[in-house]
Design a protein around this motif. Structure first.
Motif, PDB file in Angstrom:
ATOM      1  N   LEU A  15       0.822  -1.206   0.000  1.00 25.49           N
ATOM      2  CA  LEU A  15       0.000   0.000   0.000  1.00 25.49           C
ATOM      3  C   LEU A  15       0.854   1.252   0.000  1.00 25.49           C
ATOM      4  O   LEU A  15       0.561   2.228  -0.704  1.00 25.49           O
ATOM      5  N   VAL A  16       1.911   1.246   0.789  1.00 19.85           N
ATOM      6  CA  VAL A  16       2.831   2.387   0.822  1.00 19.85           C
ATOM      7  C   VAL A  16       3.493   2.570  -0.544  1.00 19.85           C
ATOM      8  O   VAL A  16       3.583   3.685  -1.074  1.00 19.85           O
ATOM      9  N   LEU A  17       3.948   1.466  -1.119  1.00 23.98           N
ATOM     10  CA  LEU A  17       4.640   1.476  -2.410  1.00 23.98           C
ATOM     11  C   LEU A  17       3.804   2.125  -3.506  1.00 23.98           C
ATOM     12  O   LEU A  17       4.288   2.963  -4.270  1.00 23.98           O
ATOM     13  N   THR A  18       2.535   1.751  -3.591  1.00 25.59           N
ATOM     14  CA  THR A  18       1.717   2.158  -4.736  1.00 25.59           C
ATOM     15  C   THR A  18       1.034   3.512  -4.569  1.00 25.59           C
ATOM     16  O   THR A  18       0.804   4.218  -5.549  1.00 25.59           O
ATOM     17  N   GLY A  19       0.702   3.878  -3.346  1.00 27.38           N
ATOM     18  CA  GLY A  19      -0.136   5.053  -3.133  1.00 27.38           C
ATOM     19  C   GLY A  19       0.445   6.362  -3.631  1.00 27.38           C
ATOM     20  O   GLY A  19      -0.267   7.200  -4.207  1.00 27.38           O
ATOM     21  N   ALA A  20       1.744   6.575  -3.419  1.00 28.18           N
ATOM     22  CA  ALA A  20       2.341   7.876  -3.744  1.00 28.18           C
ATOM     23  C   ALA A  20       2.295   8.192  -5.234  1.00 28.18           C
ATOM     24  O   ALA A  20       2.412   9.360  -5.625  1.00 28.18           O
ATOM     25  N   ARG A  21       2.130   7.164  -6.081  1.00 23.38           N
ATOM     26  CA  ARG A  21       2.078   7.416  -7.529  1.00 23.38           C
ATOM     27  C   ARG A  21       0.815   8.173  -7.921  1.00 23.38           C
ATOM     28  O   ARG A  21       0.787   8.871  -8.938  1.00 23.38           O
ATOM     29  N   VAL A  22      -0.250   8.029  -7.123  1.00 29.68           N
ATOM     30  CA  VAL A  22      -1.473   8.801  -7.387  1.00 29.68           C
ATOM     31  C   VAL A  22      -1.214  10.283  -7.120  1.00 29.68           C
ATOM     32  O   VAL A  22      -1.589  11.156  -7.915  1.00 29.68           O
ATOM     33  N   TYR A  23      -0.555  10.586  -6.016  1.00 34.64           N
ATOM     34  CA  TYR A  23      -0.261  11.982  -5.697  1.00 34.64           C
ATOM     35  C   TYR A  23       0.684  12.588  -6.735  1.00 34.64           C
ATOM     36  O   TYR A  23       0.585  13.780  -7.049  1.00 34.64           O
ATOM     37  N   TYR A  24       1.575  11.759  -7.268  1.00 37.93           N
ATOM     38  CA  TYR A  24       2.485  12.210  -8.333  1.00 37.93           C
ATOM     39  C   TYR A  24       1.677  12.679  -9.553  1.00 37.93           C
ATOM     40  O   TYR A  24       1.918  13.766 -10.093  1.00 37.93           O
ATOM     41  N   SER A  25       0.716  11.858  -9.979  1.00 41.09           N
ATOM     42  CA  SER A  25      -0.095  12.214 -11.156  1.00 41.09           C
ATOM     43  C   SER A  25      -0.951  13.443 -10.883  1.00 41.09           C
ATOM     44  O   SER A  25      -1.120  14.305 -11.760  1.00 41.09           O
ATOM     45  N   MET A  26      -1.492  13.538  -9.670  1.00 37.07           N
ATOM     46  CA  MET A  26      -2.296  14.718  -9.319  1.00 37.07           C
ATOM     47  C   MET A  26      -1.439  15.974  -9.331  1.00 37.07           C
ATOM     48  O   MET A  26      -1.868  17.033  -9.805  1.00 37.07           O
ATOM     49  N   ARG A  68       5.595  19.558  -5.021  1.00 38.80           N
ATOM     50  CA  ARG A  68       6.759  18.706  -4.787  1.00 38.80           C
ATOM     51  C   ARG A  68       6.438  17.221  -4.965  1.00 38.80           C
ATOM     52  O   ARG A  68       7.337  16.420  -5.237  1.00 38.80           O
ATOM     53  N   ALA A  69       5.170  16.857  -4.818  1.00 37.40           N
ATOM     54  CA  ALA A  69       4.788  15.449  -4.992  1.00 37.40           C
ATOM     55  C   ALA A  69       4.924  15.004  -6.443  1.00 37.40           C
ATOM     56  O   ALA A  69       4.920  13.807  -6.734  1.00 37.40           O
ATOM     57  N   GLY A  70       5.042  15.964  -7.356  1.00 39.94           N
ATOM     58  CA  GLY A  70       5.178  15.648  -8.773  1.00 39.94           C
ATOM     59  C   GLY A  70       6.611  15.487  -9.236  1.00 39.94           C
ATOM     60  O   GLY A  70       6.865  15.423 -10.436  1.00 39.94           O
ATOM     61  N   HIS A  71       7.539  15.415  -8.295  1.00 42.26           N
ATOM     62  CA  HIS A  71       8.947  15.229  -8.636  1.00 42.26           C
ATOM     63  C   HIS A  71       9.452  13.890  -8.099  1.00 42.26           C
ATOM     64  O   HIS A  71       9.023  13.430  -7.033  1.00 42.26           O
ATOM     65  N   LEU A  72      10.352  13.282  -8.838  1.00 40.83           N
ATOM     66  CA  LEU A  72      10.965  12.026  -8.412  1.00 40.83           C
ATOM     67  C   LEU A  72      12.333  12.314  -7.805  1.00 40.83           C
ATOM     68  O   LEU A  72      13.030  13.234  -8.230  1.00 40.83           O
ATOM     69  N   ASN A  73      12.710  11.513  -6.818  1.00 42.28           N
ATOM     70  CA  ASN A  73      14.049  11.665  -6.256  1.00 42.28           C
ATOM     71  C   ASN A  73      15.076  10.942  -7.128  1.00 42.28           C
ATOM     72  O   ASN A  73      14.748  10.417  -8.190  1.00 42.28           O
ATOM     73  N   ARG A  74      16.305  10.896  -6.686  1.00 42.38           N
ATOM     74  CA  ARG A  74      17.353  10.280  -7.496  1.00 42.38           C
ATOM     75  C   ARG A  74      17.116   8.795  -7.750  1.00 42.38           C
ATOM     76  O   ARG A  74      17.627   8.236  -8.724  1.00 42.38           O
TER      77      ARG A  74
END
Length: 474
Positions: free
Chosen positions: A325-336, A345-351
């Motif tokens: 659940l932790v792994l997959t959830g943040a990808r929704v916030y990325y798209s939003m 900042r949620a739309g940026h990926l780290n290194r």
């Protein structure tokens, strides 16, 4: 050069994400409340079968959507494309406020509940922090630690999260198979089995004082209330769609993993419940200590050693589920965030190529929810909102067929239009029934969804102002 998602998730990894996110704590707990609501073995098994069927139908329908939009975001993307940005945002808002974070919290709390069986220091009754009338238990603190730990691991990169997911999902699948084999081989009691299946389809309420009948109207409410447990236990099956941008051959593997994962879990769930009925009398299932049915069953099968083994296996199961659940959830916030509808900042990926800011925002709110209630309360908050958006998403299959017929569809929903329509009807009836049978939680969930409307309009207004400022500066 900016970081980007890496397509490193294989079909096996994807199936493990689907199954691992589904199998958490529910199958080891919720049948107790279900039996209290339906009062018979036949209805218990029927509820699990119905849940499995509609889950598989949902998965088959999602397969079409995932093939059309094989990018990060999953259900948020489907709703945005089928309807508009507003509906997509309401899902993303609800996903963040209740659906994903509430599920993370519920499963993390369940992890602490079974840890307390082995280490009593983590019992819910052991209060370690006091803030006036607000108390925090050792179990709640443990749940918070688990959420933080898994968030930290997943922020290091998809390879760490998917490795944990595959290992722990295989472990929990083997543990369920072990429970089934041991239950049939060592624990099955012919007398108990025959007694449990006597008058197997008499729908009735089971309390500590015995059985009592429902009125015809109460029947519908009790049926819906009983299904909360099985639906929650079978939820999160669509999580793989959130990380579509990291799946190899997504147009093929996402739909296939949805089908295989939901089918495997459904078969195992039904089999495990048949074992419960072969080992424990109905009363013992309904009133197992703290609803820990699997532990009670293993106690019958293998004595005290069995209860310790089962508690440890359930800890493994819930740990793996929280990770998925932790792994997959943040990808929704990325798209939003990419659409200007979440923290920028949620739309940026780290290194490491993962949306770490989204992971940590999710972590903070899930930790707050760990303090907000008990396992059963969190289930009721989550499932009603989940069903609303499932219904809207499956309706979206029909809308996209009509409004965007030319979009490529590598896979088309099996049984369309009949099977998706069945899903819509069944899920809608359950939603309506829950509004009346569990109003304390369902109306609260509905209010949370609607509160997203003013937030959306504020976000849109801010986005337009930022765009206008950018144009003026040029």
């Amino acid at each position: 050069m900016s970081a980007s998602f890496k397509r490193s998730v294989s079909l096996l990894d994807a199936v493990m994400v689907v199954a691992g996110a589904m199998i958490g704590s529910g199958i080891f707990i919720v049948s107790a409340d279900m039996i209290r609501n339906v009062g018979s073995s036949g209805w218990l098994i029927l509820l699990w079968i119905v849940t499995g069927i509609i889950t598989i139908i949902g998965a088959l329908s999602y397969g079409e959507l995932s093939g059309m939009f094989p990018t990060a975001g999953g259900q948020y993307m489907y709703l945005r494309e089928a309807y508009n940005r507003r509906i997509g945002f309401l899902y993303g808002w609800s996903f963040f406020m209740v659906i994903q974070t509430g599920t993370i919290a519920a499963v993390a709390v369940a992890f602490s509940k079974f840890t307390a069986y082995l280490l009593p220091v983590f019992k819910e009754e052991n209060m370690v922090l006091h803030f006036g009338n607000f108390n925090v238990s050792a179990g709640q603190l443990l749940a918070i630690v688990i959420v933080i730990l898994l968030t930290a691991i997943n922020s290091l990169g998809i390879k760490y999260g998917k490795t944990i997911q595959t290992i722990f999902t295989l472990a929990k699948l083997l543990s369920l198979i072990g429970l089934i084999v041991l239950g049939i081989w060592l624990g099955a009691n012919k007398t108990v089995w025959i007694s449990n299946w006597h008058d197997a389809f008499n729908f009735q309420k089971l309390s500590s004082n015995g059985f009592s009948s429902y009125t015809s109207m109460a029947f519908i409410g009790a049926f819906a209330a009983a299904m909360v447990g099985s639906l929650f236990s079978s939820d999160a099956w669509h999580s793989i769609a959130f990380i579509a941008g990291e799946v190899k051959k997504p147009e093929r593997n996402i739909g296939l993993s949805l089908l295989l994962g939901t089918l495997i879990v459904t078969v195992l769930y039904v089999a495990v419940n048949l074992v419960y009925l072969a080992v424990l009398p109905l009363h013992d299932i309904a009133f197992a200590p703290n609803d820990r049915i699997a532990v009670a069953a293993m106690d019958k099968i293998w004595g005290n050693s069995g209860t310790i083994i089962m508690a440890a296996l359930i800890m493994i199961s819930t740990f793996g589920c929280v990770n998925g659940l932790v792994l997959t959830g943040a990808r929704v916030y990325y798209s939003m965030a990419k659409d200007g509808l979440f923290f920028q900042r949620a739309g940026h990926l780290n290194r490491a190529g993962v949306p770490s800011f989204g992971l940590w925002i999710q972590c903070i709110w899930a930790c707050v929810l760990c303090l907000s209630g008990h396992y059963g309360d969190l289930l009721d908050y989550v499932i009603f909102v989940v069903l609303i958006f499932y219904v809207l998403t499956i309706i979206g299959v029909f809308r996209l067929r009509k409004n965007k017929p030319d979009l490529p569809r590598p896979y088309k929903a099996f049984g369309y239009p009949v099977l998706p329509a069945i899903y819509i009807v069944v899920a809608s009836v359950i939603c309506i029934a829950l509004l009346f049978t569990k109003p304390r939680y369902t109306w609260f969930g509905l209010i949370i969804v609607l509160l997203g409307l003013p937030v959306y309009y504020l976000a849109e207004k801010k986005g337009k102002r930022s765009l206008a400022n950018a144009e003026n500066s040029n």
